[in-house]
Enzyme design. Structure first.
Site, short mmCIF file in Angstrom:
data_model
loop_
_atom_site.label_atom_id
_atom_site.label_comp_id
_atom_site.label_asym_id
_atom_site.label_seq_id
_atom_site.Cartn_x
_atom_site.Cartn_y
_atom_site.Cartn_z
N MET A 127 10.69 -7.17 4.92
CA MET A 127 10.75 -7.89 6.19
C MET A 127 12.00 -8.75 6.35
O MET A 127 11.98 -9.76 7.06
CB MET A 127 9.49 -8.77 6.35
CG MET A 127 8.20 -7.99 6.28
SD MET A 127 8.07 -6.70 7.54
CE MET A 127 7.63 -7.70 8.95
N ARG A 128 13.08 -8.36 5.69
CA ARG A 128 14.32 -9.10 5.88
C ARG A 128 15.38 -8.21 6.51
O ARG A 128 15.46 -7.02 6.22
CB ARG A 128 14.86 -9.59 4.53
CG ARG A 128 14.25 -10.89 4.06
CD ARG A 128 14.91 -11.30 2.77
NE ARG A 128 16.31 -11.61 2.92
CZ ARG A 128 16.78 -12.81 3.25
NH1 ARG A 128 15.95 -13.80 3.48
NH2 ARG A 128 18.08 -13.02 3.35
N ILE A 129 16.18 -8.83 7.36
CA ILE A 129 17.32 -8.12 7.92
C ILE A 129 18.40 -8.07 6.84
O ILE A 129 18.67 -9.07 6.16
CB ILE A 129 17.82 -8.85 9.18
CG1 ILE A 129 16.75 -8.72 10.28
CG2 ILE A 129 19.17 -8.31 9.63
CD1 ILE A 129 17.01 -9.55 11.50
N SER A 170 0.83 -1.22 0.00
CA SER A 170 0.00 0.00 0.00
C SER A 170 0.86 1.27 0.00
O SER A 170 0.45 2.29 -0.56
CB SER A 170 -0.98 0.00 1.17
OG SER A 170 -0.31 0.15 2.40
N ASN A 171 2.03 1.21 0.60
CA ASN A 171 2.92 2.38 0.55
C ASN A 171 3.41 2.62 -0.87
O ASN A 171 3.49 3.76 -1.33
CB ASN A 171 4.10 2.19 1.51
CG ASN A 171 3.72 2.51 2.94
OD1 ASN A 171 3.58 3.67 3.31
ND2 ASN A 171 3.51 1.47 3.73
N ASN A 194 13.51 3.76 5.78
CA ASN A 194 12.56 2.71 6.13
C ASN A 194 11.35 3.35 6.81
O ASN A 194 11.51 4.32 7.56
CB ASN A 194 13.22 1.72 7.11
CG ASN A 194 12.30 0.58 7.51
OD1 ASN A 194 11.65 -0.03 6.66
ND2 ASN A 194 12.24 0.28 8.79
N LEU A 220 18.29 -3.25 13.27
CA LEU A 220 16.87 -3.34 12.89
C LEU A 220 16.07 -2.13 13.40
O LEU A 220 16.08 -1.83 14.59
CB LEU A 220 16.28 -4.64 13.47
CG LEU A 220 14.84 -4.94 13.09
CD1 LEU A 220 14.72 -5.25 11.61
CD2 LEU A 220 14.30 -6.08 13.93
N ASP A 221 15.34 -1.49 12.50
CA ASP A 221 14.45 -0.38 12.85
C ASP A 221 15.15 0.66 13.71
O ASP A 221 14.58 1.20 14.67
CB ASP A 221 13.17 -0.90 13.55
CG ASP A 221 12.37 -1.84 12.65
OD1 ASP A 221 12.38 -1.62 11.42
OD2 ASP A 221 11.75 -2.77 13.16
N SER A 231 7.09 5.99 11.95
CA SER A 231 8.35 6.71 11.82
C SER A 231 9.00 6.40 10.48
O SER A 231 8.90 5.27 9.98
CB SER A 231 9.34 6.24 12.91
OG SER A 231 8.77 6.32 14.20
N GLU A 283 0.55 6.77 7.61
CA GLU A 283 1.86 6.28 7.16
C GLU A 283 2.13 6.72 5.73
O GLU A 283 3.23 7.16 5.39
CB GLU A 283 1.90 4.74 7.18
CG GLU A 283 2.09 4.13 8.53
CD GLU A 283 2.30 2.63 8.41
OE1 GLU A 283 3.07 2.18 7.56
OE2 GLU A 283 1.66 1.90 9.18
N HIS A 329 8.32 2.54 9.48
CA HIS A 329 8.03 1.55 10.53
C HIS A 329 6.81 2.01 11.33
O HIS A 329 6.73 3.17 11.72
CB HIS A 329 9.25 1.41 11.45
CG HIS A 329 9.04 0.41 12.54
ND1 HIS A 329 9.09 -0.95 12.31
CD2 HIS A 329 8.75 0.55 13.85
CE1 HIS A 329 8.84 -1.59 13.44
NE2 HIS A 329 8.63 -0.70 14.39
C1 GRF Z 1 3.53 -0.79 6.95
O1 GRF Z 1 2.82 -0.80 8.16
C2 GRF Z 1 4.92 -0.35 7.20
O2 GRF Z 1 5.03 0.66 8.15
C3 GRF Z 1 5.54 -1.61 7.73
O3 GRF Z 1 4.98 -2.62 6.95
C4 GRF Z 1 3.75 -2.20 6.45
C5 GRF Z 1 3.82 -2.26 4.97
O4 GRF Z 1 2.57 -2.06 4.39
N1 GRF Z 1 6.97 -1.56 7.74
P1 GRF Z 1 2.42 -2.08 2.83
O5 GRF Z 1 3.03 -3.38 2.31
O6 GRF Z 1 3.12 -0.88 2.27
O7 GRF Z 1 0.95 -2.04 2.60
#
Ligand code: GRF
Length: 211
Positions: free
Chosen positions: A90-92, A13-14, A107, A144-145, A136, A174, A109
């Site tokens: 979602m990977r380090i 979605s981002n 990033n 991480l983060d 953030s 976000e 978060h």
């Molecule tokens: C969002 O909540 C972002 O902050 C987090 O993972 C989610 C990703 O959402 N890191 P999308 O895949 O962009 O919909």
């Protein structure tokens, strides 16, 4: 025009918000590539639908984390990306690839970092009895983060909130946060490295607020 690469593992979605803002002429940027470690990532579908080069790089096809990261960033570099946006990736990442790109990788978060790095941020904010939650955007460093905070958006927590309701209310904020940060970077107003963030040539002592 700022060239963006987007790294995503999930829904996307981002990424969608970035594409819509670019199409609407509200963001002076172009997405030159989308990269995912998950073949089923919605982000890959969104990218392909929009005609953006989209690449799945399979961690299982690589002997080590370092080999995966080398393949991933060879592809990112090949598309000419100037800013790398991790949006639900979602990977380090290994310290070597991160350290080489600290001043051009961000990033997003879903927590008010430094609170709640890692997973289940909405549940953790509720469990702690927090009255405020948020998201953030930070510079990526080899942890991480973590990394200097660039900007945050805040929402009030309602006593009736569930992790799901909180996540749903936060998501549009976000998107707004990420777009604003990318806009500032594209406009040359924001720069950062592993130590600090500068906005309009002033060093930030706290993250910028969006929304
Ligand atoms: C969002 O909540 C972002 O902050 C987090 O993972 C989610 C990703 O959402 N890191 P999308 O895949 O962009 O919909």
């Amino acid at each position: 025009m700022l060239k963006l690469a987007v790294l995503a593992s999930g829904r996307g979605s981002n990424l969608q918000a970035l594409i819509e803002a670019i199409d609407a002429g509200e963001l002076d940027a172009g997405i030159v590539g989308v990269f995912s470690d998950k073949a089923a990532s919605g982000a890959l579908v969104i990218a392909r639908t929009a005609g953006i080069p989209a690449l799945h790089i399979d961690p299982k096809a690589h002997a080590s984390r370092a080999a995966f990261d080398a393949a991933l960033f060879a592809a990112v570099d090949a598309c000419g990306a100037e800013l790398i946006v991790c949006a639900g990736f979602m990977r380090i990442l290994s310290p070597e690839v991160v350290a080489a790109r600290t001043s051009r990788m961000i990033n997003i978060h879903p927590s008010l970092l430094p609170k709640y790095p890692g997973l289940h941020t909405h549940q953790r904010a509720l469990d702690a009895g927090d009255r405020e939650h948020g998201a953030s955007v930070h510079a990526v460093i080899p942890a991480l983060d973590a990394g200097p905070l660039i900007a945050q958006t805040r929402i009030a927590i309602d006593p009736a909130d569930s992790p799901e309701s909180l996540a749903a209310r936060l998501l549009p904020r976000e998107h707004q946060l990420l777009l604003q940060v990318v806009r500032w970077i594209a406009a040359g107003r924001l720069r950062f490295d592993a130590q600090a963030v500068h906005f309009d040539e002033r060093r930030l002592s706290e993250p910028l607020r969006v929304g």
